[in-house]
Design a protein around this motif. Structure first.
Motif, mmCIF file in Angstrom:
data_model
loop_
_atom_site.group_PDB
_atom_site.id
_atom_site.type_symbol
_atom_site.label_atom_id
_atom_site.label_comp_id
_atom_site.label_asym_id
_atom_site.label_seq_id
_atom_site.Cartn_x
_atom_site.Cartn_y
_atom_site.Cartn_z
ATOM 1 N N VAL A 1 0.850 -1.187 0.000
ATOM 2 C CA VAL A 1 0.000 0.000 0.000
ATOM 3 C C VAL A 1 0.884 1.236 0.000
ATOM 4 N N LYS A 2 0.653 2.041 -1.042
ATOM 5 C CA LYS A 2 1.351 3.328 -1.116
ATOM 6 C C LYS A 2 0.442 4.354 -0.484
ATOM 7 N N ASP A 3 0.995 5.440 -0.055
ATOM 8 C CA ASP A 3 0.126 6.494 0.460
ATOM 9 C C ASP A 3 -0.833 6.904 -0.659
ATOM 10 N N ALA A 4 -1.774 7.711 -0.391
ATOM 11 C CA ALA A 4 -2.804 8.118 -1.355
ATOM 12 C C ALA A 4 -3.670 6.924 -1.780
ATOM 13 N N ASN A 5 -3.731 5.891 -0.900
ATOM 14 C CA ASN A 5 -4.660 4.787 -1.142
ATOM 15 C C ASN A 5 -4.442 4.020 -2.430
ATOM 16 N N ILE A 6 -3.207 3.833 -2.795
ATOM 17 C CA ILE A 6 -2.898 3.036 -3.974
ATOM 18 C C ILE A 6 -2.297 1.698 -3.538
ATOM 19 N N LEU A 7 -2.897 0.631 -4.061
ATOM 20 C CA LEU A 7 -2.402 -0.710 -3.781
ATOM 21 C C LEU A 7 -1.544 -1.159 -4.961
ATOM 22 N N ILE A 8 -0.300 -1.485 -4.674
ATOM 23 C CA ILE A 8 0.592 -1.944 -5.740
ATOM 24 C C ILE A 8 0.541 -3.472 -5.803
ATOM 25 N N VAL A 9 0.127 -3.970 -6.936
ATOM 26 C CA VAL A 9 0.068 -5.427 -7.127
ATOM 27 C C VAL A 9 0.793 -5.804 -8.418
ATOM 28 N N SER B 1 -9.844 9.594 -14.985
ATOM 29 C CA SER B 1 -9.203 8.851 -13.901
ATOM 30 C C SER B 1 -8.876 9.793 -12.757
ATOM 31 N N PHE B 2 -9.567 9.593 -11.642
ATOM 32 C CA PHE B 2 -9.265 10.401 -10.455
ATOM 33 C C PHE B 2 -7.891 10.036 -9.913
ATOM 34 N N THR B 3 -7.553 8.739 -10.070
ATOM 35 C CA THR B 3 -6.274 8.275 -9.544
ATOM 36 C C THR B 3 -5.111 8.898 -10.312
ATOM 37 N N LYS B 4 -5.232 8.896 -11.651
ATOM 38 C CA LYS B 4 -4.122 9.412 -12.459
ATOM 39 C C LYS B 4 -4.331 10.863 -12.879
ATOM 40 N N GLN B 5 -5.534 11.365 -12.637
ATOM 41 C CA GLN B 5 -5.902 12.735 -12.994
ATOM 42 C C GLN B 5 -5.675 13.045 -14.474
ATOM 43 N N PHE C 1 -13.772 1.330 -0.241
ATOM 44 C CA PHE C 1 -13.871 2.589 0.510
ATOM 45 C C PHE C 1 -13.939 3.787 -0.439
ATOM 46 N N GLN C 2 -13.881 3.521 -1.739
ATOM 47 C CA GLN C 2 -14.075 4.592 -2.708
ATOM 48 C C GLN C 2 -15.445 4.413 -3.350
ATOM 49 N N LYS C 3 -15.887 5.400 -4.097
ATOM 50 C CA LYS C 3 -17.318 5.414 -4.408
ATOM 51 C C LYS C 3 -17.758 4.593 -5.626
ATOM 52 N N GLY C 4 -16.798 3.999 -6.349
ATOM 53 C CA GLY C 4 -17.140 3.307 -7.593
ATOM 54 C C GLY C 4 -18.147 2.181 -7.435
ATOM 55 N N GLY C 5 -17.938 1.326 -6.431
ATOM 56 C CA GLY C 5 -18.823 0.179 -6.235
ATOM 57 C C GLY C 5 -20.269 0.627 -6.046
ATOM 58 N N GLY C 6 -20.459 1.671 -5.249
ATOM 59 C CA GLY C 6 -21.804 2.200 -5.002
ATOM 60 C C GLY C 6 -22.429 2.720 -6.292
ATOM 61 N N ALA D 1 -12.149 -9.446 -4.720
ATOM 62 C CA ALA D 1 -11.632 -9.001 -3.417
ATOM 63 C C ALA D 1 -12.138 -7.580 -3.203
ATOM 64 N N ARG D 2 -12.818 -7.379 -2.078
ATOM 65 C CA ARG D 2 -13.331 -6.027 -1.765
ATOM 66 C C ARG D 2 -12.587 -5.499 -0.550
ATOM 67 N N ILE D 3 -11.840 -4.456 -0.775
ATOM 68 C CA ILE D 3 -11.034 -3.900 0.315
ATOM 69 C C ILE D 3 -11.863 -2.893 1.111
ATOM 70 N N LYS D 4 -11.876 -3.125 2.430
ATOM 71 C CA LYS D 4 -12.635 -2.239 3.320
ATOM 72 C C LYS D 4 -11.796 -1.012 3.670
ATOM 73 N N SER D 5 -10.554 -1.263 4.004
ATOM 74 C CA SER D 5 -9.645 -0.149 4.315
ATOM 75 C C SER D 5 -8.217 -0.636 4.140
ATOM 76 N N MET D 6 -7.323 0.311 3.964
ATOM 77 C CA MET D 6 -5.910 -0.078 3.852
ATOM 78 C C MET D 6 -5.015 1.087 4.225
#
Ligand code: G4P
Length: 189
Positions: free
Chosen positions: A14-22, A98-102, A158-163, A176-181
């Motif tokens: 997990v990188k800061d800014a809520n990015i999961l590196i896989v 892309s909000f992540t990559k802006q 925890f981000q709004k896409g799923g909703g 896999a649904r991540i609740k928090s990280m």
């Protein structure tokens, strides 16, 4: 999907800014047995729904879509972000921010490969803000095709896409649904 969650826990960073590196199994190097198991999982859920086309978006969605497609014996169609060598004249397009990559991409699919007869399963690697998935759903709508549902490898719950996607009435399966990280810790729903 336990095998995937275990992989995230052991190899994800997990990188800061809520990015999961896989990168070790999904976004750079690919774990082929895991890809195959994920494809089988999507096939089990969306089985018997007449899926005849898998739609994804370049780049990282393509591998998982390909492994899924084997179980449906269906072709994979990937929305492009970059212009092709020979321009595709007749295409469906959607704006994907892309909000992540802006960055904003006008993604496109040739009309030749998506028609009203198609029953489409959308597959992608990450669901964060939902823009890619909603853009692909818009392309399916433009084609007059049927959207059977969407399969996602990792949903950042925890981000709004799923909703947004569920509110749009799209049948969504996230493996896999991540609740928090945070760095050093990932918690699933
Ligand atoms: P959205 O499509 O759900 O709205 O998501 P968002 O705009 O936030 O993310 C866009 C891009 O960032 C997508 O890649 C997505 O896979 C990726 N992404 C989002 N969150 C994460 C994360 O936590 N980790 C990783 N590794 N990637 C994330 P893309 O632009 O389609 O690029 P590509 O990687 O498929 O080439």
């Amino acid at each position: 999907m336990d095998q995937l969650k275990q992989k995230i826990l052991t190899e994800g960073r997990v990188k800061d800014a809520n990015i999961l590196i896989v990168d070790s199994f999904l976004n750079h190097q690919l774990d082929i047995p895991l890809m195959d198991a994920m494809g089988r999982e999507f096939a089990k859920y969306f089985n018997a729904r007449g899926v005849n086309k898998i739609l994804t978006i370049e780049a990282s969605g393509i591998a998982v879509a390909a492994f899924t497609a084997r179980y449906f014996e269906a072709p994979v169609l990937f929305a492009r972000k970059t212009p092709t060598l020979t321009a595709i004249e007749d295409k469906y397009t959607a704006e994907v921010y892309s909000f992540t990559k802006q960055v904003s991409n006008r993604v496109f699919v040739s009309r030749r490969y998506l028609t009203p007869e198609d029953n489409v399963l959308v597959i992608d690697d990450f669901l964060a803000h939902g823009q890619a998935l909603l853009g692909l759903a818009e392309i399916v709508r433009q084609a007059g095709a049927t959207l059977v549902g969407a399969g996602i490898v990792i949903e950042k719950g925890f981000q709004k896409g799923g909703g947004l996607v569920r509110e749009a009435g799209i049948d969504l399966l996230s493996l896999a649904r991540i609740k928090s990280m945070e760095p050093g810790r990932v918690e699933f729903f």
